[in-house]
Design an enzyme around this catalytic site. Structure first.
Site, PDB file in Angstrom:
ATOM      1  N   ASP A   9      24.287   3.456  24.702  1.00  0.00           N
ATOM      2  CA  ASP A   9      24.412   2.902  23.346  1.00  0.00           C
ATOM      3  C   ASP A   9      25.552   3.633  22.638  1.00  0.00           C
ATOM      4  OD1 ASP A   9      23.653   1.429  20.956  1.00  0.00           O
ATOM      5  OD2 ASP A   9      22.792   3.271  20.190  1.00  0.00           O
ATOM      6  N   SER A  10      25.927   3.114  21.469  1.00  0.00           N
ATOM      7  CA  SER A  10      26.966   3.783  20.677  1.00  0.00           C
ATOM      8  C   SER A  10      26.444   5.082  20.067  1.00  0.00           C
ATOM      9  CB  SER A  10      27.407   2.858  19.549  1.00  0.00           C
ATOM     10  OG  SER A  10      26.329   2.685  18.647  1.00  0.00           O
ATOM     11  N   CYS A  72      22.500  -1.693  23.610  1.00  0.00           N
ATOM     12  CA  CYS A  72      23.313  -1.849  22.408  1.00  0.00           C
ATOM     13  C   CYS A  72      23.625  -3.343  22.317  1.00  0.00           C
ATOM     14  CB  CYS A  72      24.600  -1.040  22.574  1.00  0.00           C
ATOM     15  SG  CYS A  72      25.822  -1.323  21.289  1.00  0.00           S
ATOM     16  N   GLU A 151      22.198   7.088  12.058  1.00  0.00           N
ATOM     17  CA  GLU A 151      22.892   8.210  12.715  1.00  0.00           C
ATOM     18  C   GLU A 151      22.789   9.481  11.867  1.00  0.00           C
ATOM     19  OE1 GLU A 151      24.268   8.586  15.766  1.00  0.00           O
ATOM     20  OE2 GLU A 151      23.744   6.543  16.346  1.00  0.00           O
ATOM     21  N   CYS A 183      19.889  -4.999  16.470  1.00  0.00           N
ATOM     22  CA  CYS A 183      20.682  -3.780  16.676  1.00  0.00           C
ATOM     23  C   CYS A 183      19.642  -2.729  17.042  1.00  0.00           C
ATOM     24  CB  CYS A 183      21.416  -3.399  15.394  1.00  0.00           C
ATOM     25  SG  CYS A 183      22.175  -1.749  15.475  1.00  0.00           S
ATOM     26  N   HIS A 185      19.558   0.271  16.675  1.00  0.00           N
ATOM     27  CA  HIS A 185      19.340   1.313  15.664  1.00  0.00           C
ATOM     28  C   HIS A 185      18.254   0.904  14.652  1.00  0.00           C
ATOM     29  CE1 HIS A 185      23.188   3.004  17.002  1.00  0.00           C
ATOM     30  NE2 HIS A 185      22.973   4.048  16.234  1.00  0.00           N
TER      31      HIS A 185
HETATM   32  N1  DGL Z   1      22.927   0.125  18.420  1.00  0.00           N
HETATM   33  C1  DGL Z   1      24.007  -0.754  18.597  1.00  0.00           C
HETATM   34  C2  DGL Z   1      23.625  -2.200  18.564  1.00  0.00           C
HETATM   35  O1  DGL Z   1      22.533  -2.513  18.995  1.00  0.00           O
HETATM   36  C3  DGL Z   1      25.341  -0.398  17.997  1.00  0.00           C
HETATM   37  C4  DGL Z   1      25.446  -0.166  16.563  1.00  0.00           C
HETATM   38  C5  DGL Z   1      26.853   0.268  16.169  1.00  0.00           C
HETATM   39  O2  DGL Z   1      27.343   1.217  16.782  1.00  0.00           O
HETATM   40  O3  DGL Z   1      27.449  -0.344  15.281  1.00  0.00           O
HETATM   41  O4  DGL Z   1      24.387  -3.049  18.183  1.00  0.00           O
END
Ligand code: DGL
Length: 270
Positions: A9-10, A72, A151, A183, A185
């Protein structure tokens, strides 16, 4: 040595998928890469996200994993096919599982999707949902500020509540009965999102369904971990490792083995 499931993931978002994989498949070893030095991916051009995803996959394949999970949505939307064409092991994304979970849950056929700018712009959820159920109504909205809140470990503050309620104002006025957290996150913010959306809207995270898909694929390929000792997972992050460790241990409820990674390739906007 046990071959691992590589998850990327990011940043910390993919840990929402990891927690579910640990719950459903406790014998599986996990290698996790959070690209915290380059988060967020959401506002970046698709080609850049594809390049970053390739770099992480190249890094993780050194460890010869048996599967790759792109945990992600932003990277799944633009890089899933590319990565599948580059490696010989199964590659799982999070968008189809999320769409399946929502179709299984909705009663009215009206589904909301929130995600990063990249995911929403790609239209990947609408396509996945309509493939499963052509007459479904979909309302999508990007929430560009949520990833930074997560984050920063800022899950339940007044600032978080205000940002979430302002971002979801428009969606609250629509008659959806399910909201896809598009997402990885966003499940970190689910209590706040749920408070804002109210009790009539079910929140859908792709984590559970993704873990089920991982389990099915490993089972079909006869690659599920056997009765070896409980695995020791390995985490990598490219940015602030103290911050990553704190969030990961809080979310997973256990100590983690973490290796910081320094990218030696030019990246930001290069
Ligand atoms: N967690 C990621 C997603 O599901 C990336 C979020 C990001 O880095 O902008 O899209």
């Amino acid at each position: 040595m046990q071959q691992a499931i590589a998850v990327l993931d990011s940043g910390v978002g993919g840990l929402t998928v990891v927690r579910e994989v640990m719950r459903q498949l406790p014998r599986e070893k996990i290698l996790y890469f959070g690209d915290t030095a380059r988060t967020p991916y959401g506002p970046r051009p698709a080609e850049e996200v594809v390049r970053f995803t390739r770099e992480i996959v190249d890094y993780l394949t050194q460890y010869q994993p048996k599967m790759i999970v792109i945990a992600c949505n932003t990277a799944t939307a633009v890089a899933l096919d590319d990565i599948r064409s580059r490696v010989r092991i199964p590659v799982v994304g999070v968008i189809n599982p999320g769409a399946r979970a929502a179709i299984g849950r909705t009663k009215t056929g009206r589904i909301g999707v929130i995600g990063t700018e990249g995911t929403i712009k790609s239209g990947a959820y609408e396509q996945a949902l309509r493939r499963l159920s052509p007459h479904i109504e979909v309302v999508s909205k990007s929430c560009p500020h949520f990833v930074t809140l997560v984050e920063d470990g800022n899950f339940r503050s007044v600032e978080t509540f205000e940002t979430v309620s302002t971002s979801l104002l428009g969606l609250r006025a629509t008659p959806i009965d399910c909201l896809i957290l598009g997402c990885t996150h966003y499940p970190f913010l689910s209590e706040t999102i749920s408070e804002v959306m109210g009790p009539n809207v079910s929140l859908i995270s792709s984590a559970e369904e993704t873990a089920r898909e991982i389990s099915t694929i490993l089972h079909e390929n006869n690659r599920l971990a056997g009765n070896e000792e409980l695995p020791i997972h390995q985490f990598f992050c490219s940015g602030d490792s103290k911050k990553f460790r704190h969030i990961a241990q809080q979310w997973l409820g256990e100590q983690i083995r973490l290796t910081p990674v320094v990218w030696h390739v030019p990246h930001i906007g290069a």
